[in-house]
Design an enzyme around this catalytic site. Structure first.
Site, PDB file in Angstrom:
ATOM      1  N   ARG A   1       6.751 -10.653   4.281  1.00  0.00           N
ATOM      2  CA  ARG A   1       7.690 -10.463   3.901  1.00  0.00           C
ATOM      3  C   ARG A   1       9.364 -11.056   4.674  1.00  0.00           C
ATOM      4  NH1 ARG A   1       5.900  -3.796   6.020  1.00  0.00           N
ATOM      5  NH2 ARG A   1       4.850  -3.820   4.142  1.00  0.00           N
TER       6      ARG A   1
ATOM      7  N   HIS B   1      -6.344   2.379   0.540  1.00  0.00           N
ATOM      8  CA  HIS B   1      -5.543   3.774  -0.455  1.00  0.00           C
ATOM      9  C   HIS B   1      -6.739   4.798  -0.883  1.00  0.00           C
ATOM     10  CE1 HIS B   1      -3.097   0.702  -0.958  1.00  0.00           C
ATOM     11  NE2 HIS B   1      -2.130   1.629   0.175  1.00  0.00           N
TER      12      HIS B   1
ATOM     13  N   HIS C   1      -1.437   6.591   1.367  1.00  0.00           N
ATOM     14  CA  HIS C   1      -1.801   5.031   2.060  1.00  0.00           C
ATOM     15  C   HIS C   1      -1.433   5.049   3.634  1.00  0.00           C
ATOM     16  CE1 HIS C   1       0.900   3.356  -1.551  1.00  0.00           C
ATOM     17  NE2 HIS C   1       1.129   5.382  -1.205  1.00  0.00           N
TER      18      HIS C   1
ATOM     19  N   CYS D   1      -0.100  -2.022  -1.799  1.00  0.00           N
ATOM     20  CA  CYS D   1      -0.160  -0.348  -2.629  1.00  0.00           C
ATOM     21  C   CYS D   1      -0.277  -0.633  -4.743  1.00  0.00           C
ATOM     22  CB  CYS D   1       0.554   0.759  -2.643  1.00  0.00           C
ATOM     23  SG  CYS D   1       2.249  -0.116  -2.249  1.00  0.00           S
TER      24      CYS D   1
ATOM     25  N   GLN E   1      -2.835  -6.794   6.595  1.00  0.00           N
ATOM     26  CA  GLN E   1      -2.943  -4.874   6.842  1.00  0.00           C
ATOM     27  C   GLN E   1      -4.244  -4.895   6.820  1.00  0.00           C
ATOM     28  OE1 GLN E   1       0.826  -3.573   4.140  1.00  0.00           O
ATOM     29  NE2 GLN E   1       1.346  -2.710   5.862  1.00  0.00           N
TER      30      GLN E   1
ATOM     31  N   ASP F   1      -5.145  -2.155   4.554  1.00  0.00           N
ATOM     32  CA  ASP F   1      -5.312  -1.469   3.990  1.00  0.00           C
ATOM     33  C   ASP F   1      -5.636  -0.967   3.630  1.00  0.00           C
ATOM     34  OD1 ASP F   1      -1.984  -0.234   3.660  1.00  0.00           O
ATOM     35  OD2 ASP F   1      -1.908  -2.251   2.748  1.00  0.00           O
TER      36      ASP F   1
ATOM     37  N   LYS G   1       5.007  10.472   6.447  1.00  0.00           N
ATOM     38  CA  LYS G   1       3.590   9.455   7.398  1.00  0.00           C
ATOM     39  C   LYS G   1       4.269  10.748   8.426  1.00  0.00           C
ATOM     40  CE  LYS G   1       6.900   5.903   8.676  1.00  0.00           C
ATOM     41  NZ  LYS G   1       7.222   4.120   8.577  1.00  0.00           N
TER      42      LYS G   1
END
Length: 581
Positions: free
Chosen positions: A308, A330, A455, A279, A326, A328, A409
């Site tokens: 991570r 946005h 997100h 992000c 990911q 992802d 979320k």
């Protein structure tokens, strides 16, 4: 004993039932090995465990002996009687029984704490409860395994023996659960991944998966599908760097809220972090120019690799890794566009999951203790998600306190073919990062305003989703994902030319094909192709060459008989185009 109906759907009942069974197991162990010291024995998901400190090294035969002793305790139908003692008396009682771990637990409690115990027959255990009323209420038990566990998870403390078990209100439910476990073992993505040569994990990089050529085919097909579907829905694709400086991560809040899960490096004497999330990079992309309210919504998609730090004991194949990609996106929008954008993402996720044959449920995760922002901002964000869900009319459950640190979320928990659930898709509504990065747009009044940010992921991570698909399909992938879509097997070497000619025809049509022209028995070749879980297997012998056709077998539909190559090619291309499962 009168037959009693236990509502095992009720979570509290399940916990009481499992906790009571752990006490029965502890009583049985103490009966068989009186010198065993008791540690802790909680209820857990799908069962219970109890930790023991004992000289005897437990084995599978011992588990059967313990189960037999448990049966006697259940048949005795002892009442579970609670009693309480002041702290000092509680310590004395446990010292008298030689229960050193229980003494330590009591001594860690406040001075004025009243300590509770539960008694069943001649067995007494320190416990806060609650429990079932009688041991006879426990009906079906299976002790599953023994593992080592450090006392209080501390490697400097004694290593205990932990017995895991499960229990159900009927033998039928227990048998069904054990059958599901056996099926899950057969479907283990690590086992199938090795058999199909999809991926590997090496000691040189624990938690960092290697994808083999077959695995890359699946991965590339998923990513190509992802890109196509996002283009259809108005997303633009971006790519942001793996390493960014400390200032960025302080601005985003990750430095304060997520530091323990991050990896760091130094460049030119400056602190940098390897990104754990995509992000902040997307926010820098947004900030490259001034936006008008007419530009919204702005949808940015990124297949972004993140790192991570996971504890080594938590790593599990592709399901829990230290680096993953990911899927992802946005989305930046006006406040009045929140509902429509959330609805659009929910429908997108629904389309994708249904295509793979998954059912799912949705959880609304609310504000956690460690969060940024005001009460009003969180209230606004949570209300927006609730309203979108109510508009769609899809049921959901509330998961209190499990939101991200920057916003609430919606989590999508999909159910696979043997009934297990996996958390994959997420829609996170964020009013914090737009403030922290000071992103704006020019409104119809000519003034600067703050956009709202979503997100979201659908697969969650490509690696984990592949692991889930392997287990969901037991390695028998839909044709469009299969590393080898069709395999041609010759009965003898003299049919090689025909096999290679058909293979070339299929390859030119865009099919992934292999011709097995080895001088091996056809039965051996067939077994190998089936073990490789090839969707379509074609036999080529004298009859097939003379007729100019193929004898075709489908891994899902069985024998299809004789087909002309062009006919089979057309069928396969249509199945791929339809993305049939």
């Amino acid at each position: 004993m009168a037959k009693e109906k236990i509502n095992f759907e009720d979570e509290q009942v399940r916990l009481c039932y499992r906790h009571t069974t752990s006490h029965i197991m502890a009583q049985a162990v103490k009966k068989l090995w009186p010198d065993a010291k008791l540690a802790i024995g909680p209820a857990i998901d799908n069962g219970f465990y109890y930790d023991f400190d004992m000289e005897h090294k437990l084995n599978d035969q011992d588990l059967l002996k313990i189960q037999k002793e448990m049966k006697k305790i259940i048949q005795a139908n002892y009442p579970l009687e609670k009693f309480v003692l002041p702290r000092e008396e509680a310590v004395e009682l446990m010292k008298a029984k030689g229960e050193v771990y229980k003494v330590e637990l009591i001594e860690d409690l406040p001075e004025d704490e009243t300590i509770s115990f539960y008694k069943q027959g001649d067995f007494v255990d320190l416990c806060a409860g609650p429990h079932m009323e009688k041991t006879g209420q426990i009906k079906a038990v299976k002790l599953q395994s023994v593992a080592g566990a450090y006392w209080r998870g501390d490697s400097s403390r004694p290593m205990l023996q932990r017995i895991y078990g499960t229990c159900f209100p009927s033998q039928k439910e227990l048998d069904e659960y054990l059958a599901k476990l056996e099926e899950a073992k057969k479907r283990d993505h690590r086992k199938i991944g090795k058999e199909m040569d999809l991926f590997a994990l090496y000691e040189e990089g624990p938690g960092f998966p290697f994808f083999m050529p077959n695995g890359m085919i699946i991965r590339n097909e998923l990513e190509n599908f992802w890109k196509t579907e996002h283009r259809k829905r108005g997303y633009e694709e971006i790519k942001t760097p793996l390493i960014l400086n400390e200032h960025l991560w302080r601005t985003s809040g990750h430095w304060d809220h997520y530091k323990d899960n991050m990896y760091f490096t130094k460049i030119d004497d400056e602190d940098y972090a390897i990104k754990p999330m995509n992000c902040p990079g997307s926010l820098l992309v947004y900030k490259r120019k001034m936006w008008s309210y007419r530009d919204f919504p702005v949808r940015m998609g990124e297949l972004g690799q993140v790192h991570r730090h996971e504890l080594s004991g938590a790593l599990h194949g592709l399901m829990r890794v230290r680096t993953f990609t990911q899927d992802d996106a946005h989305i930046f929008m006006l406040p009045e566009q929140i509902k429509d954008e959330v609805i659009g993402v929910v429908k997108f996720i629904d389309d994708v999951y249904k295509m793979f044959g998954f059912t799912y449920h949705i959880e609304l995760s609310t504000r956690p203790d460690d969060s940024m922002g005001t009460d009003e901002e969180w209230e606004t964000a949570e209300t927006a998600l609730r309203e979108a869900m109510e508009f769609i009319g899809v049921p959901y459950v509330v998961n209190e306190g499990d939101g991200a640190f920057y916003g609430p979320k919606l989590d999508f928990h999909l159910e696979d073919s043997i009934g297990r659930t996996w958390q994959c898709g997420t829609i996170q509504l964020d009013m914090q990062m737009p403030q922290r990065f000071d992103i704006t747009y020019v409104g119809p009044d000519g003034e600067k305003h703050r956009p709202v940010m979503i997100h979201r992921v659908i697969f969650g991570s490509i690696e984990r989703f592949i692991g889930i698909l392997i287990e969901h399909f037991a390695g028998k992938f839909p044709l469009w994902l299969a590393p080898v879509q069709v395999k041609l097997l010759t009965v003898t070497e003299k049919f090689t030319d025909y096999a290679l000619k058909i293979a070339q025809q299929f390859e030119e049509a865009g099919l992934r094909v292999k011709a097995d022209i080895r001088n091996e028995k056809i039965g051996y070749k067939l077994r190998e192709a089936r073990n490789e879980r090839t969707p379509y297997i074609c036999i080529i012998g004298e009859r097939e060459v003379e007729a100019g056709n193929l004898t075709v077998r489908s891994s899902k539909a069985g024998e299809l008989g004789e087909m002309f190559p062009g006919e089979l090619q057309e069928k396969l291309l249509q199945e791929i185009a339809d993305k049939s499962i």
